[in-house]
Motif scaffolding. Structure first.
Motif, PDB file in Angstrom:
ATOM      1  N   UNK A 185       0.832  -0.824  -0.088  1.00 44.21           N
ATOM      2  CA  UNK A 185       0.195   0.033  -0.269  1.00 44.21           C
ATOM      3  C   UNK A 185       0.979   1.218  -0.503  1.00 44.21           C
ATOM      4  N   UNK A 186       0.539   2.065  -1.107  1.00 46.04           N
ATOM      5  CA  UNK A 186       2.070   2.770  -1.599  1.00 46.04           C
ATOM      6  C   UNK A 186       1.427   4.205  -0.150  1.00 46.04           C
ATOM      7  N   UNK A 187       0.319   3.926  -0.482  1.00 46.70           N
ATOM      8  CA  UNK A 187      -0.435   5.421   0.216  1.00 46.70           C
ATOM      9  C   UNK A 187       0.276   5.112   2.038  1.00 46.70           C
ATOM     10  N   UNK A 188      -0.260   4.343   2.669  1.00 43.98           N
ATOM     11  CA  UNK A 188       0.058   3.919   4.174  1.00 43.98           C
ATOM     12  C   UNK A 188       1.482   4.046   4.555  1.00 43.98           C
ATOM     13  N   UNK A 189       2.139   3.511   3.106  1.00 48.54           N
ATOM     14  CA  UNK A 189       4.299   3.607   3.399  1.00 48.54           C
ATOM     15  C   UNK A 189       4.525   5.148   3.169  1.00 48.54           C
ATOM     16  N   UNK A 190       3.475   5.880   2.573  1.00 48.76           N
ATOM     17  CA  UNK A 190       3.653   7.182   2.600  1.00 48.76           C
ATOM     18  C   UNK A 190       3.362   8.057   3.551  1.00 48.76           C
ATOM     19  N   UNK A 191       2.034   7.728   4.433  1.00 46.55           N
ATOM     20  CA  UNK A 191       1.621   8.212   5.538  1.00 46.55           C
ATOM     21  C   UNK A 191       2.684   7.764   6.754  1.00 46.55           C
ATOM     22  N   UNK A 192       3.488   6.605   6.639  1.00 52.48           N
ATOM     23  CA  UNK A 192       4.628   6.502   7.907  1.00 52.48           C
ATOM     24  C   UNK A 192       5.665   7.064   7.522  1.00 52.48           C
ATOM     25  N   UNK A 193       6.577   7.317   6.980  1.00 54.86           N
ATOM     26  CA  UNK A 193       7.467   7.897   6.208  1.00 54.86           C
ATOM     27  C   UNK A 193       7.196   9.386   6.918  1.00 54.86           C
ATOM     28  N   UNK A 194       5.634  10.258   6.193  1.00 52.43           N
ATOM     29  CA  UNK A 194       4.959  11.455   6.842  1.00 52.43           C
ATOM     30  C   UNK A 194       5.587  11.480   8.523  1.00 52.43           C
ATOM     31  N   UNK A 195       5.064  10.342   9.219  1.00 47.77           N
ATOM     32  CA  UNK A 195       4.875  10.424  11.176  1.00 47.77           C
ATOM     33  C   UNK A 195       6.786   9.877  11.357  1.00 47.77           C
ATOM     34  N   UNK A 196       7.591   9.893   9.824  1.00 47.37           N
ATOM     35  CA  UNK A 196       9.328   9.660  10.736  1.00 47.37           C
ATOM     36  C   UNK A 196       9.535   8.814  10.474  1.00 47.37           C
ATOM     37  N   UNK A 197       8.673   8.193  10.349  1.00 41.64           N
ATOM     38  CA  UNK A 197       9.250   6.306  10.249  1.00 41.64           C
ATOM     39  C   UNK A 197      10.258   5.648   8.857  1.00 41.64           C
ATOM     40  N   UNK A 198      11.449   5.567   9.152  1.00 35.76           N
ATOM     41  CA  UNK A 198      11.969   4.113   7.818  1.00 35.76           C
ATOM     42  C   UNK A 198      11.818   3.050   7.402  1.00 35.76           C
ATOM     43  N   UNK A 199      13.265   2.424   8.859  1.00 38.39           N
ATOM     44  CA  UNK A 199      13.034   1.830   8.851  1.00 38.39           C
ATOM     45  C   UNK A 199      12.949   0.809   9.740  1.00 38.39           C
ATOM     46  N   UNK A 200      12.811  -0.815  10.385  1.00 36.30           N
ATOM     47  CA  UNK A 200      12.278  -1.152  11.359  1.00 36.30           C
ATOM     48  C   UNK A 200      13.475  -2.697  11.976  1.00 36.30           C
ATOM     49  N   UNK A 201      13.037  -2.864  12.878  1.00 39.38           N
ATOM     50  CA  UNK A 201      13.951  -4.274  12.655  1.00 39.38           C
ATOM     51  C   UNK A 201      12.839  -5.193  13.176  1.00 39.38           C
ATOM     52  N   UNK A 202      13.161  -6.900  12.217  1.00 40.20           N
ATOM     53  CA  UNK A 202      11.933  -7.732  11.133  1.00 40.20           C
ATOM     54  C   UNK A 202      12.277  -9.026  12.192  1.00 40.20           C
ATOM     55  N   UNK A 203      11.829  -9.924  12.616  1.00 34.64           N
ATOM     56  CA  UNK A 203      12.735 -11.053  12.370  1.00 34.64           C
ATOM     57  C   UNK A 203      10.885 -11.804  12.810  1.00 34.64           C
ATOM     58  N   UNK A 204      10.976 -12.460  11.000  1.00 36.60           N
ATOM     59  CA  UNK A 204       9.076 -13.914  11.550  1.00 36.60           C
ATOM     60  C   UNK A 204       9.665 -14.826  11.847  1.00 36.60           C
ATOM     61  N   UNK A 205      10.479 -15.366  11.035  1.00 37.16           N
ATOM     62  CA  UNK A 205      10.972 -16.479  11.976  1.00 37.16           C
ATOM     63  C   UNK A 205      11.487 -16.562  13.776  1.00 37.16           C
ATOM     64  N   UNK A 206      11.978 -15.539  14.312  1.00 34.45           N
ATOM     65  CA  UNK A 206      12.685 -15.701  15.582  1.00 34.45           C
ATOM     66  C   UNK A 206      11.650 -15.685  16.391  1.00 34.45           C
ATOM     67  N   UNK A 207      11.447 -16.274  17.338  1.00 30.17           N
ATOM     68  CA  UNK A 207      10.862 -16.434  18.412  1.00 30.17           C
ATOM     69  C   UNK A 207      10.879 -15.180  19.551  1.00 30.17           C
ATOM     70  N   UNK A 208       9.849 -15.667  20.124  1.00 34.31           N
ATOM     71  CA  UNK A 208      10.116 -14.540  21.467  1.00 34.31           C
ATOM     72  C   UNK A 208      11.166 -15.286  22.598  1.00 34.31           C
ATOM     73  N   UNK A 209      10.469 -16.537  22.811  1.00 27.97           N
ATOM     74  CA  UNK A 209      11.681 -16.944  24.098  1.00 27.97           C
ATOM     75  C   UNK A 209      13.061 -17.805  23.518  1.00 27.97           C
ATOM     76  N   UNK A 210      13.409 -17.508  22.153  1.00 28.70           N
ATOM     77  CA  UNK A 210      15.015 -17.434  21.681  1.00 28.70           C
ATOM     78  C   UNK A 210      15.436 -16.062  21.755  1.00 28.70           C
TER      79      UNK A 210
END
Length: 290
Positions: free
Chosen positions: A25-50
């Motif tokens: 969603x380009x519009x949504x990503x544009x809103x996120x950038x307007x709010x000051x966001x660029x990158x996030x730390x992500x790992x969908x495979x790693x568990x919270x316990x790990x």
């Protein structure tokens, strides 16, 4: 008795991804950038316990009590106890999303000052497993597990005071009534100011004694308003790091504080107010002196 943070460690998501990789969603990503966001730390495979296990392995000193704070419905204390050798007692605290780690710190200070425990480990943990779960309220969430060792007579990072306020207006998150959501958004900056004032009253200080405010969320417009209400100059609100992490629940202000201290932005002798407002009507504040 002076009480402070003697060790702080963090484990973040493995991959530092641009927000455009989370949604088509380009519009949504544009809103996120307007709010000051660029990158996030992500790992969908790693568990919270790990991530918790990796975090615990970084601490040099061993706690005699653990406070686990989070907003995850599937984390249970017994699993963490298994990771900790010798069965260190712990409590598992959830609720008041975005503010819960402040409550953990407040509780840790109380336990140390009472003499009941010598060294309390406060952990903040939050984790997503799908990209679509990460985007909400105009921001995107990083995976993060943060740990801080609270004990008496530490050299740096004194915990001067903490406050957690709750007056819930929009009680059902993104599904809250439209009018209630609008009411909350209108009142949120004044709620934040009240929480900051309450935190300062506990230690007999005023807004003019705060050198920096370490901010939560990627919506910089909120901090424009809070700056006006508190009369703290906008340049004292440290929100640049948010572009690199996005939303980290209540973990982020603590993570960013230590990052700013390492970089020399927050220097010895200065005081920083860490602030986390939660959607719907909760606010957490902690005043630290480096």
């Amino acid at each position: 008795m002076k009480t402070g943070i003697s060790e702080m460690h963090a484990v973040l998501g493995t991959y530092h991804r641009a927000i455009e990789s989370l949604s088509d969603d380009e519009e949504l990503c544009g809103q996120l950038r307007e709010n000051g966001l660029d990158r996030v730390y992500v790992d969908n495979e790693k568990t919270a316990y790990t991530m918790l296990e990796e975090l615990l392995g970084q601490f040099v000193k061993k706690p005699d009590y653990v406070i686990l704070t989070h907003s995850l419905p599937y984390l249970f204390g017994s699993h963490l106890c298994d990771m900790l050798a010798e069965g260190i007692p712990m409590i598992n605290i959830t609720g008041i999303p975005c503010c819960i780690m402040h409550k953990g710190v407040e509780s840790a200070v109380s336990l140390v000052r009472s003499g009941r425990y010598e060294r309390v480990l406060v952990i903040g943990a939050d984790k997503c497993y799908e990209d679509y779960e990460r985007i909400f309220f105009g921001t995107a969430m990083s995976d993060s597990v943060i740990g801080m060792l609270v004990e008496a007579d530490t050299a740096d990072h004194e915990i001067i005071s903490s406050a957690v306020n709750t007056l819930v207006i929009a009680s059902n998150g993104v599904f809250s009534d439209v009018d209630k959501t609008a009411q909350f958004r209108a009142l949120n900056p004044s709620f934040i100011r009240t929480a900051m004032n309450d935190c300062l009253k506990k230690c007999g200080m005023g807004m003019e004694e705060v050198d920096f405010v370490v901010c939560h969320t990627s919506n910089r417009k909120i901090w424009d308003q809070v700056s006006c209400l508190t009369k703290i100059p906008r340049e004292k609100f440290l929100d640049n790091n948010i572009s690199l992490t996005g939303h980290m629940n209540s973990n982020d202000s603590f993570y960013h504080y230590f990052d700013f201290a390492r970089k020399g932005i927050i220097r010895k002798g200065q005081k920083a107010m860490l602030v986390n407002p939660g959607f719907g009507g909760s606010q957490g504040c902690t005043l630290l002196a480096y």
